[in-house]
Write a protein that holds these residues in place. Sequence first.
Motif: not given
Length: 160
Positions: A31-33, A37-40, A105-107, A129-130
């Motif tokens: 989910v994080s990837r 990915l969508r943001l990138l 990129m961490s929680g 989440p970013p």
Amino acid sequence: MNTRLPAFDNLTRLPVDLRVRRIMIVDDDNVSRQIALRLLQQFSFGQVLEATNGEEALSLLKASETPMDLLLVDLIMPIMDGFDLIERIRSGERGIDPNIPIIIMSGRTDPETLQRVRKMRINGFVAKPPQARNFFERIVAALQSAKAKPNTDPTVRKLT
């Protein structure tokens, strides 16, 4: 949640051209990837690779004909975590640019983790989440700072 970036809609005005950049997301959480990915994709990155742990990331980095421009690395992963991955890259793992920009990129934002992160040579930290704007600004800043530092490691493959 609105993730549009109105100030960055014209990618030709950015200080770095994202359309020709290669980035790798290293995170065991699918989910994080996918969020990253969508943001990138919204930022129009040229190529995005994915790895689910540090060992896989090292293999991809060594096998790549063209070096990565940036790594987004989670800290807590199985097999090889982000701490070990970053340490191996920064210590001069053969065939990998030890100065590659790395954004964590961490929680994990507890004081102990942040203290450990401060001792690492990283180019930024993004909490999960970013948030689109912060994520984007950290990436552009990391790529801009790397642009000014030419690689001098003869074992690292160069762009041709």
